[in-house]
Write a protein that holds these residues in place. Sequence first.
Motif, PDB file in Angstrom:
ATOM      1  N   VAL A 115       0.847  -1.201   0.000  1.00  0.00           N
ATOM      2  CA  VAL A 115       0.000   0.000   0.000  1.00  0.00           C
ATOM      3  C   VAL A 115       0.882   1.250   0.000  1.00  0.00           C
ATOM      4  CG1 VAL A 115      -2.011  -1.047   1.092  1.00  0.00           C
ATOM      5  CG2 VAL A 115      -0.182  -0.154   2.511  1.00  0.00           C
ATOM      6  N   SER A 116       0.395   2.287  -0.657  1.00  0.00           N
ATOM      7  CA  SER A 116       1.136   3.541  -0.722  1.00  0.00           C
ATOM      8  C   SER A 116       0.165   4.703  -0.780  1.00  0.00           C
ATOM      9  CB  SER A 116       2.065   3.567  -1.945  1.00  0.00           C
ATOM     10  OG  SER A 116       1.308   3.495  -3.143  1.00  0.00           O
ATOM     11  N   VAL A 117       0.676   5.893  -0.448  1.00  0.00           N
ATOM     12  CA  VAL A 117      -0.133   7.107  -0.481  1.00  0.00           C
ATOM     13  C   VAL A 117       0.636   8.169  -1.257  1.00  0.00           C
ATOM     14  CG1 VAL A 117       0.813   7.802   1.757  1.00  0.00           C
ATOM     15  CG2 VAL A 117      -1.274   8.879   0.923  1.00  0.00           C
ATOM     16  N   SER A 118      -0.095   8.909  -2.080  1.00  0.00           N
ATOM     17  CA  SER A 118       0.509   9.968  -2.890  1.00  0.00           C
ATOM     18  C   SER A 118      -0.350  11.234  -2.800  1.00  0.00           C
ATOM     19  CB  SER A 118       0.628   9.518  -4.344  1.00  0.00           C
ATOM     20  OG  SER A 118       1.177  10.542  -5.137  1.00  0.00           O
ATOM     21  N   PRO A 119       0.247  12.365  -2.432  1.00  0.00           N
ATOM     22  CA  PRO A 119       1.645  12.554  -2.041  1.00  0.00           C
ATOM     23  C   PRO A 119       1.924  11.926  -0.680  1.00  0.00           C
ATOM     24  CG  PRO A 119       0.407  14.572  -1.696  1.00  0.00           C
ATOM     25  CD  PRO A 119      -0.523  13.630  -2.402  1.00  0.00           C
ATOM     26  N   SER A 120       3.188  11.609  -0.433  1.00  0.00           N
ATOM     27  CA  SER A 120       3.563  10.960   0.815  1.00  0.00           C
ATOM     28  C   SER A 120       3.732  11.993   1.919  1.00  0.00           C
ATOM     29  CB  SER A 120       4.868  10.169   0.622  1.00  0.00           C
ATOM     30  OG  SER A 120       5.905  11.032   0.198  1.00  0.00           O
ATOM     31  N   GLY A 121       3.830  11.508   3.147  1.00  0.00           N
ATOM     32  CA  GLY A 121       4.006  12.415   4.282  1.00  0.00           C
ATOM     33  C   GLY A 121       2.693  12.996   4.751  1.00  0.00           C
ATOM     34  N   GLU A 122       2.778  14.165   5.413  1.00  0.00           N
ATOM     35  CA  GLU A 122       1.578  14.818   5.946  1.00  0.00           C
ATOM     36  C   GLU A 122       0.784  15.462   4.814  1.00  0.00           C
ATOM     37  OE1 GLU A 122       0.765  17.405   9.895  1.00  0.00           O
ATOM     38  OE2 GLU A 122       1.989  18.405   8.390  1.00  0.00           O
ATOM     39  N   ILE A 123      -0.511  15.217   4.811  1.00  0.00           N
ATOM     40  CA  ILE A 123      -1.407  15.763   3.798  1.00  0.00           C
ATOM     41  C   ILE A 123      -2.084  17.011   4.358  1.00  0.00           C
ATOM     42  CG2 ILE A 123      -3.287  15.224   2.217  1.00  0.00           C
ATOM     43  CD1 ILE A 123      -0.804  13.432   1.938  1.00  0.00           C
TER      44      ILE A 123
ATOM     45  N   SER B  45      -5.855  16.853  -2.329  1.00  0.00           N
ATOM     46  CA  SER B  45      -6.321  15.525  -2.735  1.00  0.00           C
ATOM     47  C   SER B  45      -5.238  14.502  -2.446  1.00  0.00           C
ATOM     48  CB  SER B  45      -6.661  15.510  -4.231  1.00  0.00           C
ATOM     49  OG  SER B  45      -7.732  16.379  -4.519  1.00  0.00           O
ATOM     50  N   VAL B  46      -5.654  13.288  -2.151  1.00  0.00           N
ATOM     51  CA  VAL B  46      -4.706  12.212  -1.853  1.00  0.00           C
ATOM     52  C   VAL B  46      -5.174  10.935  -2.532  1.00  0.00           C
ATOM     53  CG1 VAL B  46      -5.892  11.550   0.277  1.00  0.00           C
ATOM     54  CG2 VAL B  46      -3.491  10.982  -0.008  1.00  0.00           C
ATOM     55  N   THR B  47      -4.224  10.142  -2.995  1.00  0.00           N
ATOM     56  CA  THR B  47      -4.532   8.890  -3.680  1.00  0.00           C
ATOM     57  C   THR B  47      -3.884   7.726  -2.937  1.00  0.00           C
ATOM     58  OG1 THR B  47      -4.666   9.983  -5.836  1.00  0.00           O
ATOM     59  CG2 THR B  47      -4.339   7.599  -5.828  1.00  0.00           C
ATOM     60  N   LEU B  48      -4.710   6.749  -2.539  1.00  0.00           N
ATOM     61  CA  LEU B  48      -4.228   5.538  -1.893  1.00  0.00           C
ATOM     62  C   LEU B  48      -4.202   4.415  -2.930  1.00  0.00           C
ATOM     63  CD1 LEU B  48      -6.337   5.679   1.406  1.00  0.00           C
ATOM     64  CD2 LEU B  48      -4.225   6.868   0.845  1.00  0.00           C
ATOM     65  N   THR B  49      -3.097   3.673  -2.965  1.00  0.00           N
ATOM     66  CA  THR B  49      -2.938   2.608  -3.953  1.00  0.00           C
ATOM     67  C   THR B  49      -2.607   1.302  -3.255  1.00  0.00           C
ATOM     68  OG1 THR B  49      -2.110   4.215  -5.564  1.00  0.00           O
ATOM     69  CG2 THR B  49      -1.723   1.891  -6.040  1.00  0.00           C
ATOM     70  N   CYS B  50      -3.222   0.221  -3.740  1.00  0.00           N
ATOM     71  CA  CYS B  50      -3.018  -1.105  -3.154  1.00  0.00           C
ATOM     72  C   CYS B  50      -2.773  -2.105  -4.281  1.00  0.00           C
ATOM     73  CB  CYS B  50      -4.254  -1.503  -2.349  1.00  0.00           C
ATOM     74  SG  CYS B  50      -4.127  -3.115  -1.530  1.00  0.00           S
ATOM     75  N   SER B  51      -1.779  -2.958  -4.118  1.00  0.00           N
ATOM     76  CA  SER B  51      -1.495  -3.983  -5.132  1.00  0.00           C
ATOM     77  C   SER B  51      -1.040  -5.263  -4.447  1.00  0.00           C
ATOM     78  CB  SER B  51      -0.433  -3.489  -6.119  1.00  0.00           C
ATOM     79  OG  SER B  51       0.785  -3.223  -5.448  1.00  0.00           O
TER      80      SER B  51
ATOM     81  N   TRP C 279     -11.356  -1.006   0.153  1.00  0.00           N
ATOM     82  CA  TRP C 279     -10.770  -0.083   1.124  1.00  0.00           C
ATOM     83  C   TRP C 279     -11.759   0.175   2.253  1.00  0.00           C
ATOM     84  CZ3 TRP C 279      -5.847   1.655   1.177  1.00  0.00           C
ATOM     85  CH2 TRP C 279      -5.095   1.540   0.003  1.00  0.00           C
ATOM     86  N   SER C 280     -11.254   0.181   3.475  1.00  0.00           N
ATOM     87  CA  SER C 280     -12.092   0.510   4.626  1.00  0.00           C
ATOM     88  C   SER C 280     -11.274   1.358   5.600  1.00  0.00           C
ATOM     89  CB  SER C 280     -12.601  -0.753   5.326  1.00  0.00           C
ATOM     90  OG  SER C 280     -11.502  -1.555   5.762  1.00  0.00           O
ATOM     91  N   LYS C 281     -12.005   2.075   6.472  1.00  0.00           N
ATOM     92  CA  LYS C 281     -11.350   2.933   7.470  1.00  0.00           C
ATOM     93  C   LYS C 281     -11.589   2.359   8.849  1.00  0.00           C
ATOM     94  CE  LYS C 281     -10.781   7.854   8.593  1.00  0.00           C
ATOM     95  NZ  LYS C 281     -10.958   7.837  10.041  1.00  0.00           N
ATOM     96  N   GLU C 282     -10.569   2.458   9.677  1.00  0.00           N
ATOM     97  CA  GLU C 282     -10.653   1.915  11.027  1.00  0.00           C
ATOM     98  C   GLU C 282     -11.835   2.526  11.775  1.00  0.00           C
ATOM     99  OE1 GLU C 282      -7.295   0.925  14.345  1.00  0.00           O
ATOM    100  OE2 GLU C 282      -7.549   3.046  13.847  1.00  0.00           O
TER     101      GLU C 282
ATOM    102  N   GLY D 105     -11.558  -1.271  -5.474  1.00  0.00           N
ATOM    103  CA  GLY D 105     -10.587  -1.053  -6.538  1.00  0.00           C
ATOM    104  C   GLY D 105      -9.202  -0.785  -5.966  1.00  0.00           C
ATOM    105  N   GLN D 106      -8.203  -0.909  -6.806  1.00  0.00           N
ATOM    106  CA  GLN D 106      -6.835  -0.712  -6.355  1.00  0.00           C
ATOM    107  C   GLN D 106      -6.557   0.719  -5.916  1.00  0.00           C
ATOM    108  OE1 GLN D 106      -4.773  -3.030  -9.811  1.00  0.00           O
ATOM    109  NE2 GLN D 106      -3.320  -2.962  -8.123  1.00  0.00           N
ATOM    110  N   ILE D 107      -7.214   1.684  -6.536  1.00  0.00           N
ATOM    111  CA  ILE D 107      -6.936   3.090  -6.271  1.00  0.00           C
ATOM    112  C   ILE D 107      -8.134   3.733  -5.571  1.00  0.00           C
ATOM    113  CG2 ILE D 107      -6.425   5.325  -7.320  1.00  0.00           C
ATOM    114  CD1 ILE D 107      -5.013   3.841  -9.565  1.00  0.00           C
ATOM    115  N   PHE D 108      -7.841   4.432  -4.490  1.00  0.00           N
ATOM    116  CA  PHE D 108      -8.866   5.145  -3.713  1.00  0.00           C
ATOM    117  C   PHE D 108      -8.414   6.597  -3.594  1.00  0.00           C
ATOM    118  CE2 PHE D 108     -10.544   5.841   0.866  1.00  0.00           C
ATOM    119  CZ  PHE D 108     -11.632   6.537   0.375  1.00  0.00           C
ATOM    120  N   THR D 109      -9.199   7.504  -4.176  1.00  0.00           N
ATOM    121  CA  THR D 109      -8.848   8.926  -4.189  1.00  0.00           C
ATOM    122  C   THR D 109      -9.792   9.716  -3.292  1.00  0.00           C
ATOM    123  OG1 THR D 109      -7.987   8.770  -6.446  1.00  0.00           O
ATOM    124  CG2 THR D 109      -8.511  10.973  -5.631  1.00  0.00           C
TER     125      THR D 109
END
Length: 234
Positions: free
Chosen positions: A81-89, A94-100, A111-114, A123-127
């Motif tokens: 999993v990764s987040v773009s842009p990285s670091g503090e948002i 806008s932020v994009t979460l990617t999963c592969s 995708w789910s939130k705690e 889907g692989q990408i969550f914006t």
Amino acid sequence: MEGSSVTLTCSSDANPAAKYTWYKRSGDKQVQPLSEETQFVLSSIRSSDSGEYYCTAENELGRSSANIFITVTYAPKPPSVSVSPSGEIMEGSSVTLTCSSDANPAANYTWSKEDEDSPKASGQIFTITNITAEHGGKYQCEAQNTRGRSKATLHLTVGAGKSVIIMNIIRLTLVVMLVQVLVLTLWTRMKKTLSLKSEANEAVEMIESHNCPEYENVAAAAQTEDTEEQEDLV
């Protein structure tokens, strides 16, 4: 399926009897000899064992070959999993979460939130657009296929945006100014009060230290009358 045992068998009608050799063709089209038996056993097969296998049957009169493709199915590997842009948002961005995940057949992603029951996205990408502080927290990606499932999490940190920072600065400035005005007002009132008390004290002191001429005349006249009355009595 990954982890199972697979037996490849090669047979050919030949006279004299044929000699057999099993090969595997790798991605670069190079062949790799595996066995010279009629059977080749893959125990606890792995995903890397997928590919093209072929057998040659050969005797002194000639040679023949046949091939077979093996596809190994397996549950999703632990997702990346990764987040773009990285670091503090920053808020408002806008932020994009990617999963592969490596999986066969291909995985489906959720995708789910705690601390939230319903899924956020599939889907692989969550914006996430126009992000706010409420979007911060842990997000989980689940990769699933017919062979199983696997999960991974990431933490999303949302910081105050420029507009929020500016508003906070303005609020702080106003508070400081109001405090200054309040202190100045209280000081002015105290100064006036002290000034009035001082003037009153000065007036009292002046009255006490200097007799009033009119009062003195009245007192003298009264004393003269008393003296005359006493003389008349005598």
